[in-house]
Design an enzyme around this catalytic site. Structure first.
Site, mmCIF file in Angstrom:
data_model
loop_
_atom_site.group_PDB
_atom_site.id
_atom_site.type_symbol
_atom_site.label_atom_id
_atom_site.label_comp_id
_atom_site.label_asym_id
_atom_site.label_seq_id
_atom_site.Cartn_x
_atom_site.Cartn_y
_atom_site.Cartn_z
ATOM 1 N N ARG A 48 0.833 -1.201 0.000
ATOM 2 C CA ARG A 48 0.000 0.000 0.000
ATOM 3 C C ARG A 48 0.864 1.246 0.000
ATOM 4 N NH1 ARG A 48 -4.710 0.078 4.449
ATOM 5 N NH2 ARG A 48 -4.678 -2.161 4.053
ATOM 6 N N SER B 152 -8.138 0.013 0.406
ATOM 7 C CA SER B 152 -8.905 -0.338 1.606
ATOM 8 C C SER B 152 -9.641 0.889 2.140
ATOM 9 C CB SER B 152 -7.979 -0.957 2.649
ATOM 10 O OG SER B 152 -8.720 -1.520 3.697
ATOM 11 N N HIS B 153 -9.386 1.256 3.413
ATOM 12 C CA HIS B 153 -10.087 2.408 4.000
ATOM 13 C C HIS B 153 -9.167 3.625 4.080
ATOM 14 C CE1 HIS B 153 -7.980 0.303 7.169
ATOM 15 N NE2 HIS B 153 -7.879 1.465 7.771
ATOM 16 N N LYS C 97 -4.078 -6.465 -2.443
ATOM 17 C CA LYS C 97 -4.293 -7.579 -1.515
ATOM 18 C C LYS C 97 -4.248 -8.861 -2.343
ATOM 19 C CE LYS C 97 -6.957 -5.080 1.992
ATOM 20 N NZ LYS C 97 -8.269 -4.812 2.599
ATOM 21 N N ASP D 133 -16.546 -0.547 4.759
ATOM 22 C CA ASP D 133 -15.343 0.235 4.484
ATOM 23 C C ASP D 133 -15.134 0.342 2.973
ATOM 24 O OD1 ASP D 133 -14.288 -2.292 3.875
ATOM 25 O OD2 ASP D 133 -12.344 -1.847 4.773
ATOM 26 N N ASP E 48 -13.381 -1.009 0.717
ATOM 27 C CA ASP E 48 -13.297 -2.169 -0.186
ATOM 28 C C ASP E 48 -14.169 -3.335 0.282
ATOM 29 O OD1 ASP E 48 -11.532 -2.840 1.945
ATOM 30 O OD2 ASP E 48 -10.313 -4.105 0.639
ATOM 31 N N ASP F 89 -14.523 -5.181 2.998
ATOM 32 C CA ASP F 89 -14.132 -6.358 3.800
ATOM 33 C C ASP F 89 -14.250 -6.100 5.297
ATOM 34 O OD1 ASP F 89 -11.835 -4.817 4.191
ATOM 35 O OD2 ASP F 89 -10.462 -6.249 3.261
ATOM 36 N N ARG F 90 -14.770 -4.892 5.683
ATOM 37 C CA ARG F 90 -14.982 -4.615 7.110
ATOM 38 C C ARG F 90 -16.366 -4.047 7.322
ATOM 39 N NH1 ARG F 90 -11.368 -0.577 7.673
ATOM 40 N NH2 ARG F 90 -11.635 -0.424 9.895
ATOM 41 N N HIS G 84 -13.282 -6.813 10.512
ATOM 42 C CA HIS G 84 -13.063 -7.950 9.603
ATOM 43 C C HIS G 84 -13.759 -9.151 10.250
ATOM 44 C CE1 HIS G 84 -9.882 -6.510 6.832
ATOM 45 N NE2 HIS G 84 -9.399 -5.837 7.855
#
Length: 462
Positions: free
Chosen positions: A16, A104-105, A114, A239, A241, A243-244, A326
């Site tokens: 990242r 992501s966030h 990822k 979030d 993407d 995944d949370r 997650h």
């Protein structure tokens, strides 16, 4: 041909960086070449590639695919969608690995990657290996017959999310935060019984409404307003993407990651009595007690989605989760973290338990806890400080768990100090039965930090 990555971009769980500063197309190409080379050497050949809704994602996707094909892999593009949709593609299509381009966030100017390698998490040492291969130009060459195809899996993914749904009918608010999960959520709510209101489901990599991180309470303001105005049963937030998961009850109170896990554990343990359920070291003692009370076997493990997934495979746990939202289901699912699927399972869990989410939240033990506190510390000091603290505590005969940093139990409650794997910060958290107890725990943290030369006043920006 060789390539050097910015060392800050090769992180523990993913790659990242800031686009145009620490991350760009050349990095994406090098990731593609290294990943394809490793996959070919392991007997694989096809890679699924997905991306989130960031402005820089199409550019990085093109460069990544160039790298993958140059080193001999075929590519299946799954297009724009949440990270779990790419994980789903990797689990169900005939491919040997998968890469999601996502920040992501993080703020909109970040992006990253990822990765999944032959159905396992690709992290830690794997990521360092990509850096080493790039520096040495240790890449295989393709034979020029590589193909790039497109797979439209969004509808398949949505129907998999809803498969076997038996969750009753509720009034729910959904906030996608202009992240990559928006289009999936729009399709999902049309298939669910009940009344559904969505916010910010149009994908916009500038995140114009609020930052897409549902674990920061300030980002839930719009969802709280929606739930109050429309008198909804509860609200769900995602979030950047997907995944949370974040959640609020009918009164707008946050249901934190460990509390969600306590709710989700109940139906899981009815189907699979005595099963292991994993949570990270930041989770409340109330969660571990609740899992045990439901007849499950609670396991505390290290923070980090890749580490948790690996531990789940090792223990055969049907469910795991982290404070950060997650949530991983292996019962009736694939074992990866998927906020859309966790949302569906949460609706079902509320239905199975037979009480409103508000009532379930009311009945949880009242604990006073701190948010996650972060202290700036030199990168070279972050792990040594934790070791110093552990040594002092053990010398004093304190009750310490070393799973991931130092987690200390006292009569008042517990506190945690650990080094972040992704930033130059120490992370602390404390939880007690009342404010006086919490103050005593905080004094212990301050005392330990001071003995290692760190003053808590210098709290890092989150």
């Amino acid at each position: 041909m060789t390539h050097r990555f910015d060392p800050t971009s090769l992180r523990e769980y993913d790659i990242r960086g800031i686009v145009g500063k620490t991350l760009g197309p050349d990095d994406a190409r090098a990731i593609g070449r290294g990943f394809a080379t490793l996959l070919r050497r392991a007997g694989g050949r096809r890679v699924a590639v997905g991306r989130d809704g960031r402005i820089s994602s199409p550019m990085l996707e093109a460069a990544l695919i160039e790298g993958l094909t140059a080193s001999g892999c075929d590519v299946v593009r799954t297009g724009m969608g949440p990270t779990p949709m790419l994980y789903y593609a990797e689990a169900t299509l005939e491919v040997d690995g998968g890469i999601q381009i996502t920040g992501s966030h993080n703020p909109g100017n970040y992006n990253g990657f990822k990765m999944v390698f032959q159905h396992r998490s690709f992290f830690g040492q794997d990521i360092q290996t990509l850096g080493k291969m790039a520096a040495e130009g240790d890449w295989d060459e393709g034979d020029g017959t590589e193909t790039v195809t497109d797979a439209d899996i969004e509808d398949l993914y949505v129907s998999r999310l809803i498969a076997g749904y038996a969750g009753g009918s509720y009034k729910i608010g959904w906030d996608a935060g202009n992240g990559a999960a928006g289009p999936v959520i729009e399709k999902l709510v049309k298939l669910l019984p009940g009344e559904h209101h969505t916010l910010f489901t149009d994908v916009d990599g500038n995140f114009p409404n609020h930052h897409p991180d549902p674990t920061e309470e300030k980002n839930l303001a719009d969802l709280k307003k929606l739930v109050a105005e429309k008198n909804l049963d509860f609200g769900l937030a995602f979030d950047g993407d997907g995944d949370r998961l974040g959640a609020i009850d009918g009164q707008g109170r946050v249901v934190w990651g460990d509390q969600l896990l306590a709710i989700l554990a109940e139906p899981v343990l009815r189907i699979d009595p005595g099963a292991t359920i994993i949570a990270d070291v930041k989770a409340s003692q109330a969660l571990y007690d609740r899992i045990a009370e439901l007849g499950g076997k609670p396991v505390m493990w290290k923070t980090g989605h890749s580490l948790i997934k690996t531990k789940m495979k090792e223990t055969g746990a049907p469910l795991a989760g982290e404070m950060s939202g997650h949530i991983f289901f292996a019962q009736d699912y694939y074992g990866f973290d998927d906020a859309q699927y966790a949302a569906i399972r949460l609706i079902q869990a509320v239905h199975v338990i037979g009480k409103s989410l508000t009532q379930i939240k009311d009945e949880m033990p009242a604990m006073v806890n701190t948010p996650e506190m972060r202290f700036q510390v030199d990168e070279s000091r972050k792990f040594p400080v934790v070791e110093e603290v552990l040594d002092r505590l053990e010398a004093d005969g304190a009750q310490v768990d070393r799973t991931d940093g130092a987690r200390v139990n006292t009569d008042d409650g517990w506190w945690l100090l650990r080094a972040s794997n992704t930033q130059d910060v120490l992370v602390a958290r404390a939880e007690a039965k009342n404010q006086a107890g919490l103050d005593r725990l905080m004094a212990q943290i301050d005392d330990q930090l001071a003995k290692s030369g760190i003053v808590r006043g210098e709290q890092a920006a989150h």
